[in-house]
Scaffold this motif. Structure first.
Motif, PDB file in Angstrom:
ATOM      1  N   GLY A  13      -8.712  44.853  79.619  1.00  0.00           N
ATOM      2  CA  GLY A  13      -9.741  43.887  78.786  1.00  0.00           C
ATOM      3  C   GLY A  13      -9.683  43.708  77.518  1.00  0.00           C
ATOM      4  N   ALA A  14      -8.390  44.131  76.684  1.00  0.00           N
ATOM      5  CA  ALA A  14      -8.242  44.233  75.510  1.00  0.00           C
ATOM      6  C   ALA A  14      -8.000  42.815  75.029  1.00  0.00           C
ATOM      7  CB  ALA A  14      -6.990  45.013  74.944  1.00  0.00           C
ATOM      8  N   ARG A  15      -7.322  41.858  75.966  1.00  0.00           N
ATOM      9  CA  ARG A  15      -7.140  40.408  75.358  1.00  0.00           C
ATOM     10  C   ARG A  15      -8.737  39.677  75.499  1.00  0.00           C
ATOM     11  NH1 ARG A  15      -2.399  39.025  79.347  1.00  0.00           N
ATOM     12  NH2 ARG A  15      -3.729  40.528  80.496  1.00  0.00           N
ATOM     13  N   SER A  16      -9.318  39.922  76.427  1.00  0.00           N
ATOM     14  CA  SER A  16     -10.534  39.371  76.515  1.00  0.00           C
ATOM     15  C   SER A  16     -11.401  39.826  75.349  1.00  0.00           C
ATOM     16  CB  SER A  16     -11.408  39.881  77.798  1.00  0.00           C
ATOM     17  OG  SER A  16     -10.618  39.290  78.791  1.00  0.00           O
ATOM     18  N   ALA A  17     -11.406  40.811  74.884  1.00  0.00           N
ATOM     19  CA  ALA A  17     -12.167  41.579  73.804  1.00  0.00           C
ATOM     20  C   ALA A  17     -11.876  40.697  72.364  1.00  0.00           C
ATOM     21  CB  ALA A  17     -12.034  42.915  73.686  1.00  0.00           C
ATOM     22  N   ARG A  18     -10.653  40.436  72.328  1.00  0.00           N
ATOM     23  CA  ARG A  18     -10.242  39.837  71.298  1.00  0.00           C
ATOM     24  C   ARG A  18     -10.512  38.409  71.040  1.00  0.00           C
ATOM     25  NH1 ARG A  18      -5.530  43.697  71.718  1.00  0.00           N
ATOM     26  NH2 ARG A  18      -4.262  42.237  73.334  1.00  0.00           N
ATOM     27  N   VAL A  19     -10.556  37.814  72.160  1.00  0.00           N
ATOM     28  CA  VAL A  19     -11.027  36.328  72.354  1.00  0.00           C
ATOM     29  C   VAL A  19     -12.254  36.381  72.121  1.00  0.00           C
ATOM     30  CG1 VAL A  19     -11.400  34.352  73.950  1.00  0.00           C
ATOM     31  CG2 VAL A  19      -9.044  35.738  73.886  1.00  0.00           C
ATOM     32  N   GLU A  20     -13.161  37.280  72.672  1.00  0.00           N
ATOM     33  CA  GLU A  20     -14.551  37.205  72.255  1.00  0.00           C
ATOM     34  C   GLU A  20     -14.896  37.702  70.679  1.00  0.00           C
ATOM     35  OE1 GLU A  20     -18.631  36.887  72.832  1.00  0.00           O
ATOM     36  OE2 GLU A  20     -16.868  36.234  74.227  1.00  0.00           O
ATOM     37  N   GLN A  21     -14.165  38.542  70.371  1.00  0.00           N
ATOM     38  CA  GLN A  21     -14.234  38.576  68.699  1.00  0.00           C
ATOM     39  C   GLN A  21     -14.085  37.328  68.090  1.00  0.00           C
ATOM     40  OE1 GLN A  21     -11.646  41.866  67.584  1.00  0.00           O
ATOM     41  NE2 GLN A  21     -12.229  43.175  69.210  1.00  0.00           N
ATOM     42  N   ALA A  22     -13.104  36.579  68.328  1.00  0.00           N
ATOM     43  CA  ALA A  22     -12.699  35.619  67.861  1.00  0.00           C
ATOM     44  C   ALA A  22     -13.838  34.309  68.018  1.00  0.00           C
ATOM     45  CB  ALA A  22     -11.420  34.720  68.246  1.00  0.00           C
ATOM     46  N   ARG A  23     -14.456  34.293  69.032  1.00  0.00           N
ATOM     47  CA  ARG A  23     -15.579  33.353  69.239  1.00  0.00           C
ATOM     48  C   ARG A  23     -16.816  33.938  68.436  1.00  0.00           C
ATOM     49  NH1 ARG A  23     -14.656  33.055  75.813  1.00  0.00           N
ATOM     50  NH2 ARG A  23     -13.008  31.089  75.876  1.00  0.00           N
ATOM     51  N   ALA A  24     -16.852  35.064  68.653  1.00  0.00           N
ATOM     52  CA  ALA A  24     -18.149  35.676  67.707  1.00  0.00           C
ATOM     53  C   ALA A  24     -17.845  35.219  65.752  1.00  0.00           C
ATOM     54  CB  ALA A  24     -18.296  37.107  67.659  1.00  0.00           C
ATOM     55  N   ALA A  25     -16.744  35.531  65.568  1.00  0.00           N
ATOM     56  CA  ALA A  25     -16.196  35.112  64.209  1.00  0.00           C
ATOM     57  C   ALA A  25     -16.457  33.922  63.873  1.00  0.00           C
ATOM     58  CB  ALA A  25     -15.133  35.629  63.750  1.00  0.00           C
ATOM     59  N   TYR A  26     -16.182  32.768  64.837  1.00  0.00           N
ATOM     60  CA  TYR A  26     -16.416  31.453  64.754  1.00  0.00           C
ATOM     61  C   TYR A  26     -17.965  31.070  64.867  1.00  0.00           C
ATOM     62  CZ  TYR A  26     -17.186  26.578  66.035  1.00  0.00           C
ATOM     63  OH  TYR A  26     -17.635  25.167  66.001  1.00  0.00           O
ATOM     64  N   ASP A  27     -18.736  32.000  65.532  1.00  0.00           N
ATOM     65  CA  ASP A  27     -20.024  31.484  65.369  1.00  0.00           C
ATOM     66  C   ASP A  27     -20.674  31.866  64.150  1.00  0.00           C
ATOM     67  OD1 ASP A  27     -20.025  30.319  67.901  1.00  0.00           O
ATOM     68  OD2 ASP A  27     -20.731  32.263  68.946  1.00  0.00           O
ATOM     69  N   ALA A  28     -20.137  32.785  63.729  1.00  0.00           N
ATOM     70  CA  ALA A  28     -20.643  33.435  62.418  1.00  0.00           C
ATOM     71  C   ALA A  28     -20.170  32.512  61.183  1.00  0.00           C
ATOM     72  CB  ALA A  28     -20.093  34.866  62.055  1.00  0.00           C
ATOM     73  N   SER A  29     -19.033  31.986  61.207  1.00  0.00           N
ATOM     74  CA  SER A  29     -18.485  31.143  60.225  1.00  0.00           C
ATOM     75  C   SER A  29     -19.459  29.983  60.295  1.00  0.00           C
ATOM     76  CB  SER A  29     -17.197  30.762  60.455  1.00  0.00           C
ATOM     77  OG  SER A  29     -16.285  31.773  60.296  1.00  0.00           O
ATOM     78  N   ALA A  30     -19.631  29.231  61.350  1.00  0.00           N
ATOM     79  CA  ALA A  30     -20.270  28.039  61.587  1.00  0.00           C
ATOM     80  C   ALA A  30     -21.979  28.269  61.218  1.00  0.00           C
ATOM     81  CB  ALA A  30     -20.398  27.632  63.230  1.00  0.00           C
ATOM     82  N   ALA A  31     -22.430  29.422  61.284  1.00  0.00           N
ATOM     83  CA  ALA A  31     -23.616  29.544  60.985  1.00  0.00           C
ATOM     84  C   ALA A  31     -23.779  29.612  59.252  1.00  0.00           C
ATOM     85  CB  ALA A  31     -24.441  30.843  61.670  1.00  0.00           C
ATOM     86  N   GLN A  32     -22.716  30.375  58.688  1.00  0.00           N
ATOM     87  CA  GLN A  32     -22.576  30.412  57.318  1.00  0.00           C
ATOM     88  C   GLN A  32     -22.493  29.299  56.679  1.00  0.00           C
ATOM     89  OE1 GLN A  32     -23.071  33.514  55.455  1.00  0.00           O
ATOM     90  NE2 GLN A  32     -22.967  31.931  53.847  1.00  0.00           N
ATOM     91  N   TYR A  33     -21.551  28.210  57.346  1.00  0.00           N
ATOM     92  CA  TYR A  33     -21.520  27.050  56.994  1.00  0.00           C
ATOM     93  C   TYR A  33     -22.720  26.406  56.632  1.00  0.00           C
ATOM     94  CZ  TYR A  33     -20.520  21.889  57.323  1.00  0.00           C
ATOM     95  OH  TYR A  33     -20.662  20.513  57.095  1.00  0.00           O
ATOM     96  N   ARG A  34     -23.597  26.218  57.831  1.00  0.00           N
ATOM     97  CA  ARG A  34     -24.755  25.559  57.898  1.00  0.00           C
ATOM     98  C   ARG A  34     -26.042  25.987  56.628  1.00  0.00           C
ATOM     99  NH1 ARG A  34     -23.869  26.175  63.639  1.00  0.00           N
ATOM    100  NH2 ARG A  34     -23.537  23.881  64.395  1.00  0.00           N
ATOM    101  N   GLN A  35     -25.610  27.345  56.433  1.00  0.00           N
ATOM    102  CA  GLN A  35     -26.629  28.213  55.872  1.00  0.00           C
ATOM    103  C   GLN A  35     -26.331  27.813  54.127  1.00  0.00           C
ATOM    104  OE1 GLN A  35     -29.462  30.051  56.144  1.00  0.00           O
ATOM    105  NE2 GLN A  35     -29.715  29.914  53.798  1.00  0.00           N
TER     106      GLN A  35
END
Length: 464
Positions: A341-363
């Protein structure tokens, strides 16, 4: 052969989501916009470029020029931009094959009675991993977005440093006026002390009046020293901003305040094209989005093509004979079958980082809107407050004049004079403080609207 023909089609693929800027609806108007103001197009409104020139102060212009050239915080931001640009160049190297050269020579004997043999080898080796799933393209996309974010961060750092310098400079000039007001008040209080002493000598007032006049004078003299301290500290701050040690910097005093620019009659309807910090936040979202594709490409097999050719012989003279020539071609396909599950975990990390960046942009956008509204309100209400305060200053001066006349005529005691003088002084101090707040609000509004940034995400002026 058919598989080779499919390679260009595969190379056109890139896994992962294509970037779309996060939706951020903006209001149709500013709540604090005064009547008569209108909304301008996003990129058509001043100030641009040297925005600080609206204060019409040549000394300020010189200081900002020194800041742009010597400020160490800007040098850090510039180095970060250069680093990001080099990282993008490194990412682009993944599109091309890697070529290497190998040369060796040896001399050996395999047995005690065997002859000694020489060996000379030279070869060229090349390997290439076709970007079948778009890993390199997504990496380049992320690096380019990061470079643009770094360029916008450089512009944001420059705007922030410029605004800090302009604010410090304007507050220093206001402090000079406060110090001059204290000097004028000290002169007036000395006259009052002399008058009180004369009347005491004539038996018209008590020693308490003399003590009160003296205490009033010494209080203002102490406050004048505090203004000197504030000015020196502001001068030290300006020295650091322009890249100098405080001991090597001296800012001459002046008797005049810079012009306070009028609030613009037009305000941009969108901050997205105007503020470098918003641009940096948006580009960070783009980089995070591309990183998702990079992580997802790990699910697919990697194809590596390799080739080598050269010469291997006992002597250099034999290199050009056919038996001495060596070559090889090869292809390898590698795929991870199990990684817990290492690859799946890295993809999920990237998606979470995207969500954080999008929220930071809106803020960041929301914070920008708040800054505009706050300083629009400040400029409007402080201008009205300044008018009322000037009326208060005029009334306090008249009250002081009347109290002094009555005191000279012997119809009022010194407490009445002291009260009127303190009221007049406090009114004048408050008026200068309001002036300083209006200067700060004007600087912060210009900064909130993007200042002099022109939207360029590849600044030529900062490119070495």
């Amino acid at each position: 052969m058919p598989s080779l023909l499919c390679l260009p089609l595969l190379a056109a693929c890139a896994v992962g989501p294509d970037y779309v800027r996060p939706d951020m609806p903006l209001p149709a108007h500013y709540k604090e916009a005064a009547p008569g103001w209108k909304i301008a197009d996003p990129a058509d409104h001043a100030p641009r470029g040297a925005w600080w020139t609206v204060y019409a102060d040549p000394e300020l212009d010189r200081l900002v020029a020194a800041l742009n050239a010597n400020n160490q915080t800007l040098q850090v931001a510039l180095a970060n931009y250069r680093q990001a640009r080099a990282a993008a160049q490194e990412a682009r190297a993944g599109f091309f094959p890697t070529v290497g050269a190998t040369a060796s020579t040896s001399r050996k004997q395999t047995g005690g009675n065997q002859a000694v043999t020489n060996g000379h080898v030279f070869s060229l080796d090349a390997s290439w991993e076709p970007d079948l799933w778009g890993q390199v393209r997504r990496t380049v996309e992320a690096s380019d977005a990061s470079t643009q974010a770094s360029a916008a961060s450089l512009a944001a750092a420059q705007l922030s440093a410029q605004a800090e310098l302009v604010q410090d400079y304007l507050q220093l000039r206001v402090t000079e006026r406060q110090r001059q007001l204290s000097a004028d008040t000290i002169a007036a209080y000395r006259q009052s002390l002399t008058l009180t002493r004369n009347q005491f000598d004539a038996g018209l007032v008590t020693r308490a009046d003399v003590a009160q006049a003296l205490a009033q004078l010494k209080t203002v003299e102490a406050q004048a020293i505090d203004y000197d301290l504030s000015r020196r500290q502001l001068e030290h701050a300006i020295a650091i901003l322009v890249g100098k040690a405080p001991a090597d910097f001296d800012l001459p005093a002046t008797a005049t305040l810079p012009a306070l620019p009028a609030t613009p009659a037009e305000l941009p309807s969108s901050l997205l094209e105007r503020r470098p910090d918003i641009a940096a936040a948006e580009r960070a979202v783009a980089a995070a989005n591309a990183t998702i594709g990079v992580r997802q490409s790990a699910y697919f097999p990697a194809l590596t093509l390799s080739a080598s050719g050269g010469f291997s012989a006992a002597g250099f003279a034999s290199w050009f004979n056919t038996p001495a020539r060596v070559w090889s071609l090869g292809a390898g396909l590698a795929e991870t079958l199990f990684d817990a599950g290492a690859r799946s975990a890295r993809v999920e990390q990237a998606r979470a980082a995207y969500d954080a960046s999008a929220a930071q942009y809106r803020q960041t956008v929301l914070s920008g809107l708040q800054e505009v509204e706050d300083n629009l309100a400040a400029l409007t209400l402080l201008a009205e407050e300044a008018l009322r305060q000037q009326e208060a200053v005029a009334a306090a001066r008249e009250a002081e004049r009347l109290a002094l006349n009555e005191y000279r005529a012997g119809t009022a005691d010194f407490t009445t004079v002291a009260t009127a003088q303190a009221s007049r002084r406090q009114s004048e101090i408050t008026a200068l403080q309001l002036e300083g707040r209006r200067y700060s609000a004007s600087v912060l509004l210009i900064k909130a609207l993007g200042g002099g940034w022109n939207g360029n995400l590849a600044p030529e002026a900062t490119t070495p």
